[in-house]
Design a protein around this motif. Structure first.
Motif, PDB file in Angstrom:
ATOM      1  N   MET A   1      -9.419  12.286  -2.541  1.00 32.92           N
ATOM      2  CA  MET A   1     -10.774  11.361  -2.330  1.00 32.92           C
ATOM      3  C   MET A   1     -10.702  11.666  -0.822  1.00 32.92           C
ATOM      4  O   MET A   1     -10.275  11.891  -0.197  1.00 32.92           O
ATOM      5  CB  MET A   1     -10.137   9.957  -2.441  1.00 32.92           C
ATOM      6  N   THR A   2     -12.152  11.858  -0.710  1.00 34.34           N
ATOM      7  CA  THR A   2     -12.895  12.230   0.489  1.00 34.34           C
ATOM      8  C   THR A   2     -13.990  11.158   0.886  1.00 34.34           C
ATOM      9  O   THR A   2     -14.868  10.959   0.131  1.00 34.34           O
ATOM     10  CB  THR A   2     -13.716  13.537   0.473  1.00 34.34           C
ATOM     11  N   ILE A   3     -13.487  10.311   1.968  1.00 33.04           N
ATOM     12  CA  ILE A   3     -14.639   9.380   2.241  1.00 33.04           C
ATOM     13  C   ILE A   3     -15.446   9.918   3.134  1.00 33.04           C
ATOM     14  O   ILE A   3     -15.255  10.625   4.173  1.00 33.04           O
ATOM     15  CB  ILE A   3     -13.690   8.041   3.103  1.00 33.04           C
ATOM     16  N   ILE A   4     -16.710   9.693   2.949  1.00 37.77           N
ATOM     17  CA  ILE A   4     -17.957   9.879   3.976  1.00 37.77           C
ATOM     18  C   ILE A   4     -18.501   8.877   4.493  1.00 37.77           C
ATOM     19  O   ILE A   4     -18.559   7.641   3.802  1.00 37.77           O
ATOM     20  CB  ILE A   4     -18.738  10.978   3.257  1.00 37.77           C
ATOM     21  N   TYR A   5     -19.290   8.957   5.530  1.00 38.63           N
ATOM     22  CA  TYR A   5     -19.874   7.988   6.181  1.00 38.63           C
ATOM     23  C   TYR A   5     -21.329   7.999   6.333  1.00 38.63           C
ATOM     24  O   TYR A   5     -21.782   9.086   6.797  1.00 38.63           O
ATOM     25  CB  TYR A   5     -19.226   7.646   7.565  1.00 38.63           C
ATOM     26  N   HIS A   6     -22.149   6.939   6.607  1.00 35.79           N
ATOM     27  CA  HIS A   6     -23.409   6.697   6.893  1.00 35.79           C
ATOM     28  C   HIS A   6     -23.612   5.710   7.849  1.00 35.79           C
ATOM     29  O   HIS A   6     -22.950   4.592   7.611  1.00 35.79           O
ATOM     30  CB  HIS A   6     -24.328   6.712   5.628  1.00 35.79           C
TER      31      HIS A   6
END
Length: 113
Positions: free
Chosen positions: A1-6
């Motif tokens: 799992m790779t968490i990405i942010y906005h």
């Protein structure tokens, strides 16, 4: 799992929760995709593009559930950044937290995954 942010405006994010679709910021709409960052790049991106901007919420999403609309593309310095080509379904968002400003006009980030 790779968490990405906005980083989204709180008002725009609230509207997205009500309508079921987040279209991104004005810059995102102009560029044709929603800009995301990784844990390693989000604070630098905030300092470069959002310093002093109030009323932000930090959205986190598992990149693996976004499907083929998510593209990892080179940006500054050849670093790969996640770009979502299409609206974001708010139900896919893992977390959304307020992103306050510190006394230096830079955002104070929570501990990131």
């Amino acid at each position: 799992m790779t968490i990405i942010y906005h980083m989204a405006d709180k008002t725009d994010w609230q509207a997205a929760l009500e309508t079921g679709a987040y279209e991104g910021t004005a810059v995102d709409k102009s560029d044709g995709f929603i800009h995301f960052s990784t844990r390693e790049t989000v604070a630098e991106s905030a300092a470069k593009h959002r310093a002093g901007v109030e009323n932000l919420v930090l959205i986190s999403v598992d990149s693996n559930i976004l499907g083929e609309d998510l593209k990892w593309e080179p940006a500054r310095g050849g670093i790969l950044f996640p770009h979502l080509y299409g609206p974001l379904d708010p139900s896919l968002v893992k977390d959304a937290v307020s992103l306050p400003l510190g006394p230096d006009n830079l955002h104070i980030f929570p501990e990131l995954e």
